[in-house]
Write an enzyme that holds these catalytic residues in place. Structure first.
Site, PDB file in Angstrom:
ATOM      1  N   LYS A 169       0.871  -1.181   0.000  1.00  0.00           N
ATOM      2  CA  LYS A 169       0.000   0.000   0.000  1.00  0.00           C
ATOM      3  C   LYS A 169       0.904   1.226   0.000  1.00  0.00           C
ATOM      4  O   LYS A 169       1.296   1.741   1.043  1.00  0.00           O
ATOM      5  CB  LYS A 169      -0.908  -0.030   1.238  1.00  0.00           C
ATOM      6  CG  LYS A 169      -1.483   1.304   1.648  1.00  0.00           C
ATOM      7  CD  LYS A 169      -2.417   1.892   0.605  1.00  0.00           C
ATOM      8  CE  LYS A 169      -2.805   3.316   0.994  1.00  0.00           C
ATOM      9  NZ  LYS A 169      -1.876   4.311   0.438  1.00  0.00           N
ATOM     10  N   GLU A 244       8.247   2.381  11.274  1.00  0.00           N
ATOM     11  CA  GLU A 244       9.306   3.375  11.028  1.00  0.00           C
ATOM     12  C   GLU A 244       8.609   4.724  10.965  1.00  0.00           C
ATOM     13  O   GLU A 244       7.931   5.028   9.983  1.00  0.00           O
ATOM     14  CB  GLU A 244      10.020   3.081   9.697  1.00  0.00           C
ATOM     15  CG  GLU A 244      10.778   1.773   9.668  1.00  0.00           C
ATOM     16  CD  GLU A 244      12.025   1.797  10.536  1.00  0.00           C
ATOM     17  OE1 GLU A 244      12.412   2.871  11.028  1.00  0.00           O
ATOM     18  OE2 GLU A 244      12.600   0.714  10.740  1.00  0.00           O
ATOM     19  N   CYS A 278      12.686  11.894   7.425  1.00  0.00           N
ATOM     20  CA  CYS A 278      12.460  11.471   8.807  1.00  0.00           C
ATOM     21  C   CYS A 278      13.753  11.595   9.605  1.00  0.00           C
ATOM     22  O   CYS A 278      13.735  11.818  10.802  1.00  0.00           O
ATOM     23  CB  CYS A 278      11.965  10.027   8.828  1.00  0.00           C
ATOM     24  SG  CYS A 278      13.054   8.907   7.925  1.00  0.00           S
ATOM     25  N   GLU A 378       7.781  17.573  14.585  1.00  0.00           N
ATOM     26  CA  GLU A 378       8.387  17.308  13.276  1.00  0.00           C
ATOM     27  C   GLU A 378       7.787  18.285  12.261  1.00  0.00           C
ATOM     28  O   GLU A 378       6.588  18.236  11.979  1.00  0.00           O
ATOM     29  CB  GLU A 378       8.093  15.866  12.851  1.00  0.00           C
ATOM     30  CG  GLU A 378       8.827  15.468  11.590  1.00  0.00           C
ATOM     31  CD  GLU A 378       8.534  14.031  11.161  1.00  0.00           C
ATOM     32  OE1 GLU A 378       7.349  13.645  11.147  1.00  0.00           O
ATOM     33  OE2 GLU A 378       9.489  13.311  10.816  1.00  0.00           O
TER      34      GLU A 378
HETATM   35  P1  NAD Z   1       1.333   9.010   6.639  1.00  0.00           P
HETATM   36  O1  NAD Z   1       1.341   8.396   7.970  1.00  0.00           O
HETATM   37  O2  NAD Z   1       0.332  10.063   6.354  1.00  0.00           O
HETATM   38  O3  NAD Z   1       1.120   7.905   5.501  1.00  0.00           O
HETATM   39  C1  NAD Z   1       1.888   6.713   5.440  1.00  0.00           C
HETATM   40  C2  NAD Z   1       1.045   5.606   4.809  1.00  0.00           C
HETATM   41  O4  NAD Z   1      -0.111   5.372   5.622  1.00  0.00           O
HETATM   42  C3  NAD Z   1       0.526   5.948   3.425  1.00  0.00           C
HETATM   43  O5  NAD Z   1       0.550   4.781   2.631  1.00  0.00           O
HETATM   44  C4  NAD Z   1      -0.893   6.403   3.684  1.00  0.00           C
HETATM   45  O6  NAD Z   1      -1.751   6.164   2.594  1.00  0.00           O
HETATM   46  C5  NAD Z   1      -1.305   5.566   4.868  1.00  0.00           C
HETATM   47  N1  NAD Z   1      -2.278   6.268   5.697  1.00  0.00           N
HETATM   48  C6  NAD Z   1      -2.434   7.598   5.833  1.00  0.00           C
HETATM   49  N2  NAD Z   1      -3.431   7.891   6.691  1.00  0.00           N
HETATM   50  C7  NAD Z   1      -3.922   6.699   7.114  1.00  0.00           C
HETATM   51  C8  NAD Z   1      -4.939   6.317   8.036  1.00  0.00           C
HETATM   52  N3  NAD Z   1      -5.672   7.208   8.679  1.00  0.00           N
HETATM   53  N4  NAD Z   1      -5.135   5.016   8.264  1.00  0.00           N
HETATM   54  C9  NAD Z   1      -4.376   4.113   7.649  1.00  0.00           C
HETATM   55  N5  NAD Z   1      -3.409   4.400   6.752  1.00  0.00           N
HETATM   56  C10 NAD Z   1      -3.179   5.678   6.485  1.00  0.00           C
HETATM   57  O7  NAD Z   1       2.819   9.531   6.391  1.00  0.00           O
HETATM   58  P2  NAD Z   1       3.349  10.410   5.186  1.00  0.00           P
HETATM   59  O8  NAD Z   1       2.811  11.808   5.359  1.00  0.00           O
HETATM   60  O9  NAD Z   1       3.103   9.704   3.908  1.00  0.00           O
HETATM   61  O10 NAD Z   1       4.930  10.391   5.428  1.00  0.00           O
HETATM   62  C11 NAD Z   1       5.612  11.316   6.217  1.00  0.00           C
HETATM   63  C12 NAD Z   1       5.928  10.734   7.576  1.00  0.00           C
HETATM   64  O11 NAD Z   1       6.642   9.518   7.419  1.00  0.00           O
HETATM   65  C13 NAD Z   1       6.822  11.617   8.419  1.00  0.00           C
HETATM   66  O12 NAD Z   1       6.364  11.610   9.745  1.00  0.00           O
HETATM   67  C14 NAD Z   1       8.176  10.933   8.343  1.00  0.00           C
HETATM   68  O13 NAD Z   1       9.027  11.192   9.422  1.00  0.00           O
HETATM   69  C15 NAD Z   1       7.783   9.501   8.263  1.00  0.00           C
HETATM   70  N6  NAD Z   1       8.855   8.704   7.671  1.00  0.00           N
HETATM   71  C16 NAD Z   1       9.558   7.849   8.473  1.00  0.00           C
HETATM   72  C17 NAD Z   1      10.612   7.120   7.949  1.00  0.00           C
HETATM   73  C18 NAD Z   1      11.399   6.163   8.793  1.00  0.00           C
HETATM   74  O14 NAD Z   1      12.076   5.313   8.240  1.00  0.00           O
HETATM   75  N7  NAD Z   1      11.335   6.257  10.114  1.00  0.00           N
HETATM   76  C19 NAD Z   1      10.934   7.245   6.596  1.00  0.00           C
HETATM   77  C20 NAD Z   1      10.202   8.112   5.803  1.00  0.00           C
HETATM   78  C21 NAD Z   1       9.145   8.839   6.357  1.00  0.00           C
END
Ligand code: NAD
Length: 471
Positions: A169, A244, A278, A378
Site C-alpha cells: 500500500k 518506522e 524522517c 516534526e
Molecule cells: P502518513 O502516515 O500520512 O502515511 C503513510 C502511509 O499510511 C501511506 O501509505 C498512507 O496512505 C497511509 N495512511 C495515511 N493515513 C492513514 C490512516 N488514517 N489510516 C491508515 N493508513 C493511512 O505519512 P506520510 O505523510 O506519507 O509520510 C511522512 C511521515 O513519514 C513523516 O512523519 C516521516 O518522518 C515519516 N517517515 C519515516 C521514515 C522512517 O524510516 N522512520 C521514513 C520516511 C518517512
C-alpha cells in the site's frame, strides 16, 4: 492525461474496482501531470486473497530461488532508473542528485538481501532443540510519499528474502514512483500473487488490511500518528508490527569540532531531501560560547544552497511535495516567530522568483528553547532550530529531551569522544562526523520513532516467525 496504475493483483495490472479519481499535481509548477484511480475495499480484499494463495507455495521456496528473484528485481529496477529519477523529480520535487541516490539505493537493497541470505541459516541448533525461522506470512507494507522507492524496496526485499508474500500500500500521494517500482517487479518474473499492490486512500485500504486475519504482519513507514493507529488495530488479529515513524533528530556540535566542516555538514543534514526526511537533523545543538561565529557560518553556508526547479542540475533544494506541505511549513515558521525564536535566515513566503510551485525558503531559527514547538514537533521541511548548550552533559540531555529517537548526529574532532557521546544518545542510529548511509546495518527508532528494525539481517528477521523443534 497519463493514467497511473493503482492495482496489481495476481501478476496483472488491473483497472481498479474503485472509481474515485485524483489528479497528481507536480510541486514544481502546480500543474496536473497524471491521474490515479483509487483502489478500494474490493480491490484490497482481492489482493489479500492473491497473496494468501501465493503464500502456499512461496513460503516453501528455496533460498536459491528467492535470491534469483531478488537479483532479477534489482536488474529490472536498474533498467528503469531514468524513469524513476524523472518521476521523483517531477512528482515529488527531489533534486536530481537526491533522486539518483535514493533510486539507486532502492535497486541495491535487493542485492543486500541476497548477501544476507548467503550468510543466513533458517535453522540452527539451540541447546537440545532445533530453532526454525519461518516466513511470518502475508505482509502488508505501507510506505510514505517522501521516500517512495526506497521505503518500498527496503520492506519488499526483506519480505521476499524471508519467503513472505505481500500486499503493498504505497502512498497515494506519490503513485507514479510506486507504479514504476511495481512495473519493475512485474517484469522480474516472480510467481503470480507473491507481490500485489493496491493504491488508494490510506484509511480505506488500511481498514481492510488491518481487519484481515490472513494478513499476519504489517511493516509501516509514515507518521507517528497513523503508525500508532495501525499498531493498535494490529492487536485484534495479533499481527506482527514494524513501525518506522517520525523524527526530530538532534545534531550536537561538540566544543572541539571544526566548525568549518561541522556547519556545512549540519545544513546538509537539516536540508536533505528538501527537509522532508524522517532522519533530518532538525535540531542543531551548539556551544553557547561559539554562537557568534556559528551564526556567521550558518548564514554564509545557507547562502550556498540553491533553491529551485529540481530539473535544473545545480539545484540543491526543490519544492515541497504538496500544497499541504507548503502550508504546514509556513505555519511552523509563523509559530517559531510567535514563540520568540530569532529568525536568522529565510522566513515566510516563497523564495524570490519562485512564486509558482511549492517552494519555501530554507529557514534557520536561533535562540530556540528545546521546549518550543519548533524544537519538539516534526516540521518536515527545511527549517532548522538552533539551540545552545553550556556543557556536554546539557547537550546530551537536550538531545534526549524529545518524544522521538530516530537518529542523532555528532560533530567532533575526536572519534572516541564521538562514540562516548553516541552511547548516551537515545536514538536508533548515531552518525559521527558523517552523513553516510549503511544499508546493511539496522535502521529504526527509539521511542515514538517506532519499533523493529529494517535493513540487512535485522530487516530479514522482522519478517520471520520462530519455531522451536524438540525431538
Ligand atoms: P502518513 O502516515 O500520512 O502515511 C503513510 C502511509 O499510511 C501511506 O501509505 C498512507 O496512505 C497511509 N495512511 C495515511 N493515513 C492513514 C490512516 N488514517 N489510516 C491508515 N493508513 C493511512 O505519512 P506520510 O505523510 O506519507 O509520510 C511522512 C511521515 O513519514 C513523516 O512523519 C516521516 O518522518 C515519516 N517517515 C519515516 C521514515 C522512517 O524510516 N522512520 C521514513 C520516511 C518517512
Amino acid at each position: 492525461m497519463r493514467q497511473i496504475q493503482s492495482v496489481y493483483i495476481n501478476g496483472k495490472f488491473e483497472q481498479p474496482h474503485g472509481t474515485e479519481i485524483m489528479d497528481i499535481i507536480s510541486p514544481i509548477d502546480e500543474k496536473a501531470i497524471a491521474q490515479l484511480t483509487y483502489a478500494d475495499e474490493v480491490d484490497t480484499k482481492r489482493a489479500i486473497h492473491a497473496a494468501s494463495k501465493a503464500l502456499e507455495g512461496f513460503q516453501h521456496s528455496s533460498k536459491e530461488q528467492r535470491k534469483t528473484y531478488l537479483k532479477s528485481i534489482h536488474d529490472e529496477i536498474v533498467k528503469r532508473l531514468d524513469d524513476l529519477i524523472e518521476a521523483t523529480m517531477i512528482e515529488y520535487g527531489a533534486s536530481r542528485e537526491r533522486s539518483k541516490w535514493s533510486n539507486l539505493l532502492s535497486a541495491s537493497v535487493f542485492l543486500d538481501q541476497v548477501s544476507v541470505l548467503d550468510n543466513y541459516s533458517f535453522e540452527k541448533q539451540v541447546n537440545e532443540s532445533t530453532v526454525i525461522m519461518e516466513p511470518v506470512g502475508v505482509s502488508a507494507l505501507f510506505t510514505p510519499w517522501n521516500s517512495t522507492a526506497g521505503s518500498i524496496a527496503v520492506k519488499l526485499s526483506a519480505a521476499l528474502a524471508a519467503g513472505c508474500t505481500v500486499v503493498l500500500k504505497p502512498s497515494e500521494f506519490a503513485p507514479w514512483q510506486a507504479a514504476i517500482i511495481m512495473e519493475s517487479i512485474a517484469a522480474a518474473g516472480l510467481p503470480d500473487g507473491v507481490v500485489n499492490m493496491v493504491n488508494g486512500r490510506g484509511e480505506v485500504v488500511s481498514k481492510v488490511l488491518m481487519e484481515s486475519s490472513e494478513v499476519t504482519k504489517i511493516s509501516f513507514t509514515g507518521s507517528t500518528v497513523v503508525g500508532k493507529i495501525l499498531a493498535k488495530q494490529a492487536l485484534d488479529t495479533m499481527k506482527r508490527v514494524t513501525l518506522e515513524l517520525g523524527g526530530k533528530s538532534a545534531n550536537i556540535i561538540l566544543e572541539d569540532a571544526e566548525l568549518s566542516k561541522a556547519i556545512p555538514l549540519a545544513l546538509q543534514i537539516a536540508f536533505m531531501n528538501n527537509g522532508q526526511a524522517c532522519i533530518a537533523g532538525s535540531r542543531l545543538l551548539v556551544p553557547e560560547s561559539k554562537m557568534k561565529e556559528i551564526k556567521q557560518l550558518l548564514v554564509a553556508e545557507a547562502d550556498k544552497f540553491k533553491v529551485g526547479n529540481p530539473l535544473i542540475e545545480t539545484v540543491d533544494i526543490g519544492p515541497l511535495a504538496s500544497s499541504k506541505q507548503y502550508h504546514r511549513v509556513q505555519e511552523y515558521i509563523q509559530i517559531g516567530m510567535e514563540e520568540g525564536a530569532e529568525l536568522l535566515y529565510g522566513g515566510l513566503g516563497h523564495p524570490a522568483g519562485l512564486d509558482k510551485g511549492y517552494y519555501v525558503k530554507p529557514t534557520i531559527f536561533t535562540g530556540v528553547n528545546n521546549s518550543m514547538r519548533i524544537a519538539q514537533e516534526e516540521i518536515f521541511g527545511p527549517v532548522l532550530s538552533v539551540i545552545t548548550y553550556n556543557n556536554e552533559e546539557e547537550a546530551i540531555a537536550i538531545a534526549n529531551d524529545s518524544e522521538y529517537g530516530l537518529m542523532a548526529f555528532v560533530s567532533t574532532s575526536d572519534q572516541d569522544k564521538g562514540k562516548e557521546v553516541a552511547k548516551k544518545l537515545k536514538a536508533g542510529r548515531v552518525l559521527v562526523n558523517t552523513l553516510k548511509h549503511d544499508p546493511l546495518a539496522p535502521f529504526g527508532g527509539y521511542k515514538n520513532s517506532g519499533f523493529g528494525r529494517e535493513n540487512g539481517l535485522h530487516g530479514l528477521k522482522d519478517f520471520l516467525e520462530v519455531k522451536t523443534l524438540i525431538q
